[in-house]
Design a protein around this motif. Structure first.
Motif, short mmCIF file in Angstrom:
data_model
loop_
_atom_site.label_atom_id
_atom_site.label_comp_id
_atom_site.label_asym_id
_atom_site.label_seq_id
_atom_site.Cartn_x
_atom_site.Cartn_y
_atom_site.Cartn_z
N PRO B 7 35.56 62.68 70.51
CA PRO B 7 36.84 63.02 71.28
C PRO B 7 37.20 62.11 72.28
CG PRO B 7 35.70 65.18 70.57
CD PRO B 7 34.92 63.98 70.62
N ILE B 10 37.81 58.78 70.82
CA ILE B 10 38.91 58.75 70.35
C ILE B 10 40.03 58.65 71.44
CG2 ILE B 10 40.69 60.32 68.94
CD1 ILE B 10 38.39 61.05 67.21
N LEU B 11 39.93 59.63 72.23
CA LEU B 11 40.86 59.53 73.30
C LEU B 11 40.92 58.15 74.16
CD1 LEU B 11 40.44 63.27 74.77
CD2 LEU B 11 42.47 62.28 73.43
N GLY B 14 42.55 55.80 72.16
CA GLY B 14 44.08 56.20 72.19
C GLY B 14 44.55 55.62 73.75
#
Lengths: 554, 311
Positions: B7, B10-11, B14
């Motif tokens: 995560p 991913i974050l 992002g």
């Protein structure tokens, strides 16, 4: 994670359900206690470790996900805690002390000497296994689960759990055998596990629970709720959530970026279009500026021209007033500041404007002015007089003849060296009168009788033209008077040619005129072309001379 | 914590993407603002140019209307302006006079008694302005608008000048003794100094009497009289009378030779006639050929017609 364990932890985390946490403690306390006891070989210390590990579980309960293995986490946490306690000299002393105590507290069968050798390395062996194998063994031996329960905890069937447990035991045994324990069979290994699986004392369990629960938060709130919920997700769910969390602002920002890019492109397009506009506009403005400047300049010029013209007209009017005032002035004086004077018309007769007529009919300007001829009248008059002199010349040439007579007046001894030619023209009679009268009539029509009379009328009446041009005067007199035209040429002079043309009774040039030095040209001026070409030009050519009057004739 | 890694990655990705897009959006917005600012400048320029264009159009329209309302002369005004301006600066040139006559409307019918003539044209007129006895002719008085006072002054001047020359001439004329066929020969010598003095004094006198403009014209109109008086001493003049025999007929001939600046001109031999007696010698022989024949003791032909000097 066993669904039951996860559910209990979630209840404990979300609602602070201590009974749920107590249930977890009861389920896994033996594993923790046995592991700690095996490492520390001290029940009190083992209880403390179990207490600390379970307290840590209470604190970190929110971090667990459904697929996490709680036994594995507890086992690892227990080992870490025991290792911390065993560091340094204390660890060595405790081991010595424990070894001494083991002889009294543990009834170790004689047939199990190899088992004792395996125990110190058991944890290293368990840690060397894969987690699923380790969890299987921990559930089977330290939590005394049945194979069906083990399978349920691992998410497999019972037979698969049995195979997993067996495989894990084999790999554990192999660990030992690789380290020289020839007796480390499956049975010995299983025995070692069973031997070290010591259930926690009931009182200890109760005490541990009572001491662990206070350190656990009653219920989670705020960010921790979110984190617990996030932690409660599976990896896939977490990844998806993260992706969603990351994608949302990125997508939003992408949209904003896209909108900004569109806005920038639109602005650029507008700007490009706007840049093209001013060029054409600027071109128009520059053209209009030039046009305006041109028109302004033209207007200024027109204004200046008008002013100048008005001033010129004013001056002209003033001049006209003054000039015409001369005509009516009773006390007339010579006007020093005017370009014109007045002359009484009777004086014009005395001056004789006919003296201004030349061989080809050309009229001197002074004669034209005396008769106030307009340019048109002057041209018409010259045309009529030119036709008269030409016609009279042709008539005279048709009647003329050469003679070797030298007029008495020209017989000078000084001129004896001159070559001469005399042409006699007899009276031309009525034909000449007709030509002259016709011309007089034409002039009377164009100029009026008064001016025609002044120009040639008086000479016609007197049939005498003293001081007139040689041939023009001859034209007037030829009708009734015979004429002799004598040309004299002196070519003996080395640098000039003397020539003279005489008409009977009248001297055409008042004497001899000189030819141009270095040029074989003479001028028999005042002689009509017809007479000149028929009698004199060839004669001059024979002496190598040319009559320049022919070239100058209109 | 491993479960947080993906995560976080991913974050993080992002966040990186978000930052990237944020930066791109910021750059795009900056570019858009720059374009808008430039467009604003351009728009202001366009507005200014548009206003100027409209103003120029109005100005051009007004100027054209102004020009169309102005009435221009049918003929080129520049000719008249040039004519009048040239007269102001240099006086009236001979070339401009016909145009000036036309514009002033000078015609024969402007007056029943007079005609308007340019002063320049008077220079072309050949006129014998001085008659016998030094009297001005009426014509020259009319042409030059000579007043009675001016006339008296000029005639006095002419007569005084002629008198001075004739006095000198009578004193200095040379008589040659007859020889052979030459029956009489008189020579009046040249006296350039006398001529120069008389010409100068005469010119000054005329200038004082009638002014500069008419002085030049007077010189032209008096030229014939001056020539008759041997240019007041500038040239030498000789009068010769000879006897010639043509067949069985005896003739008397005379000629008058003039020598001026090394050149000769001659009237040529001509039969004696009353009109052929040179005027200059009338001061010596008022009776003409008859007085001369008496003085030189030769006989005139029987058919000689006597005549008065006026002939």
């Amino acid at each position: 994670m066993n669904e039951h364990d996860f559910e209990l932890l979630r209840q404990f985390v979300r609602r602070g359900d201590q009974s749920a946490f107590a249930a977890i403690v009861r389920r896994h306390l033996d594993l923790v206690y046995a592991t700690a006891l095996r490492k520390l070989e001290d029940s009190g210390a083992a209880e403390e470790v179990a207490q600390d590990v379970l307290a840590a579980l209470a604190r970190k309960a929110w971090q667990f996900a459904p697929d996490d293995s709680l036994p594995a986490w507890l086992y690892r946490a227990t080992l870490l805690e025991t290792n911390r306690r065993l560091r340094g000299e204390l660890r060595r002393r405790r081991r010595e002390q424990t070894a001494a105590e083991l002889g009294t507290t543990m009834n170790t069968p004689d047939q199990q000497p190899a088992l004792h050798a395996l125990v110190p390395l058991l944890d290293d062996a368990l840690l060397a296994l894969r987690e699923r194998d380790r969890v299987a063994l921990l559930l089977r031996y330290y939590e005394s689960r049945s194979l069906r329960e083990v399978g349920a905890a691992l998410g497999v069937r019972e037979d698969a759990a049995q195979k997993r447990v067996a495989g894990a035991l084999e790999r554990l045994a192999q660990f030992f055998r690789r380290r020289g324990f020839k007796t480390a069979t499956l049975a010995a290994t299983a025995a070692a596990l069973e031997h070290t699986a010591v259930p926690a004392p009931a009182l200890a369990a109760s005490a541990i629970l009572q001491r662990a629960l206070p350190v656990a938060p009653s219920a989670l709130a705020g960010l921790k709720v979110l984190l617990s919920r996030f932690a409660g997700l599976t990896k896939i769910q977490g990844a998806a959530l993260s992706l969603a969390l990351a994608a949302a602002p990125v997508s939003w920002q992408w949209q904003k970026n896209r909108a900004a890019q569109h806005q920038a492109l639109a602005a650029q397009a507008t700007l490009d279009a706007a840049r093209a506009g001013p060029r054409a506009l600027l071109s128009d403005v520059e053209r209009l500026r030039a046009e305006s400047a041109r028109l302004t300049l033209a207007a200024q010029k027109v204004e200046e021209a008008q002013t100048e013209q008005q001033e010129a007209l004013r001056q002209l009017d003033a001049l006209r007033t003054r000039v015409f005032g001369l005509l009516s002035a009773t006390n007339y004086h010579w006007p020093d500041d005017l370009p014109f004077v007045r002359i009484p018309k009777p004086a014009i007769r005395q001056i004789g404007p006919g003296k201004g007529i030349h061989a080809h009919g050309k009229l001197d300007n002074w004669a034209a002015e005396l008769l106030a001829l307009t340019p048109e009248e002057q041209q018409q008059t010259q045309q009529s007089l030119g036709e008269l002199t030409r016609a009279m010349g042709q008539l005279a040439a048709s009647r003329a003849y050469e003679t070797n007579y030298m007029p008495q007046r020209l017989r000078y001894s000084d001129w004896s060296v001159y070559k001469f030619k005399t042409v006699a023209v007899p009276p031309l009679g009525s034909q000449a009168d007709s030509l002259v009268n016709q011309t007089f009539a034409q002039l009377g029509q164009s100029l009026g009788r008064e001016r025609a009379q002044l120009l040639i009328g008086d000479a016609l009446a007197a049939k005498n033209c003293p001081d007139w041009d040689l041939w023009v005067g001859g034209c007037i007199e030829l009708a009734s008077t015979p004429q002799l035209f004598t040309a004299l040429v002196n070519t003996s002079s080395s640098d000039r040619v003397a020539v003279g043309l005489f008409r009977t009774g009248q001297s055409g040039c008042g004497g001899l005129t000189g030819g141009a030095p270095g040029k074989n040209e003479v001028t028999l001026w005042g002689l009509p072309d017809a007479l000149s070409s028929q009698f004199f030009d060839r004669w001059l050519n024979q002496m190598g001379l040319t009559n320049a009057e022919i070239r100058m004739a209109p | 914590m491993k479960k947080l890694l993906l995560p976080l990655i991913i974050l993080g990705a992002g966040a990186v993407g978000l930052g990237r897009f944020t930066r791109l959006a910021s750059e795009a917005r900056t570019s858009a603002r720059r374009c808008e600012a430039e467009w604003s400048v351009l728009s202001n320029g366009v507005a200014r140019l548009t206003a100027e264009k409209a103003a120029l159009r109005n100005e051009i329209k007004a100027t054209r209307q102004r020009l169309s309302h102005w009435s221009l002369p049918a003929e080129p005004s520049s000719d008249l302006v040039r004519l009048m301006q040239s007269a102001q600066s240099n006086g009236w040139s001979q070339a401009a006079l016909p145009e000036l006559r036309r514009r002033l409307g000078i015609t024969w019918d402007c007056s029943p008694d007079y005609v308007l003539v340019s002063k320049a044209s008077l220079k072309g007129i050949s006129l014998n302005g001085v008659g016998g006895q030094g009297v001005l002719t009426p014509t020259v008085c009319d042409v030059l608008a000579i007043t009675p006072e001016e006339r008296a002054s000029l005639e006095s001047l002419v007569q005084r000048t002629a008198g001075d020359y004739l006095v000198w001439m009578k004193t200095n004329v040379t008589r040659m003794e007859p020889s052979g066929d030459v029956l009489a020969k008189y020579v009046i010598p040249a006296n350039p100094e006398l001529s120069q003095r008389l010409m100068f004094e005469g010119g000054v006198g005329v200038l004082g009497a009638v002014g500069a403009e008419r002085t030049e014209l007077c010189r032209n109109f008096a030229m014939q009289w001056v020539q008759q008086h041997a240019l007041l001493g500038q040239s030498s003049v000789s009068l010769i009378v000879r006897r010639s025999i043509e067949g069985d007929r005896q003739r008397l001939e005379a000629k008058c030779d003039t020598t001026l600046w090394g050149g000769n001109s001659s009237t040529g031999w001509a039969d004696l006639s009353p009109a052929s007696f040179p005027d200059l010698f009338r001061a010596l022989f008022p009776g003409g050929w008859r007085d001369l024949a008496q003085r030189e003791n030769f006989a005139l032909p029987d058919d000689f017609q006597d005549a008065s000097p006026a002939q």
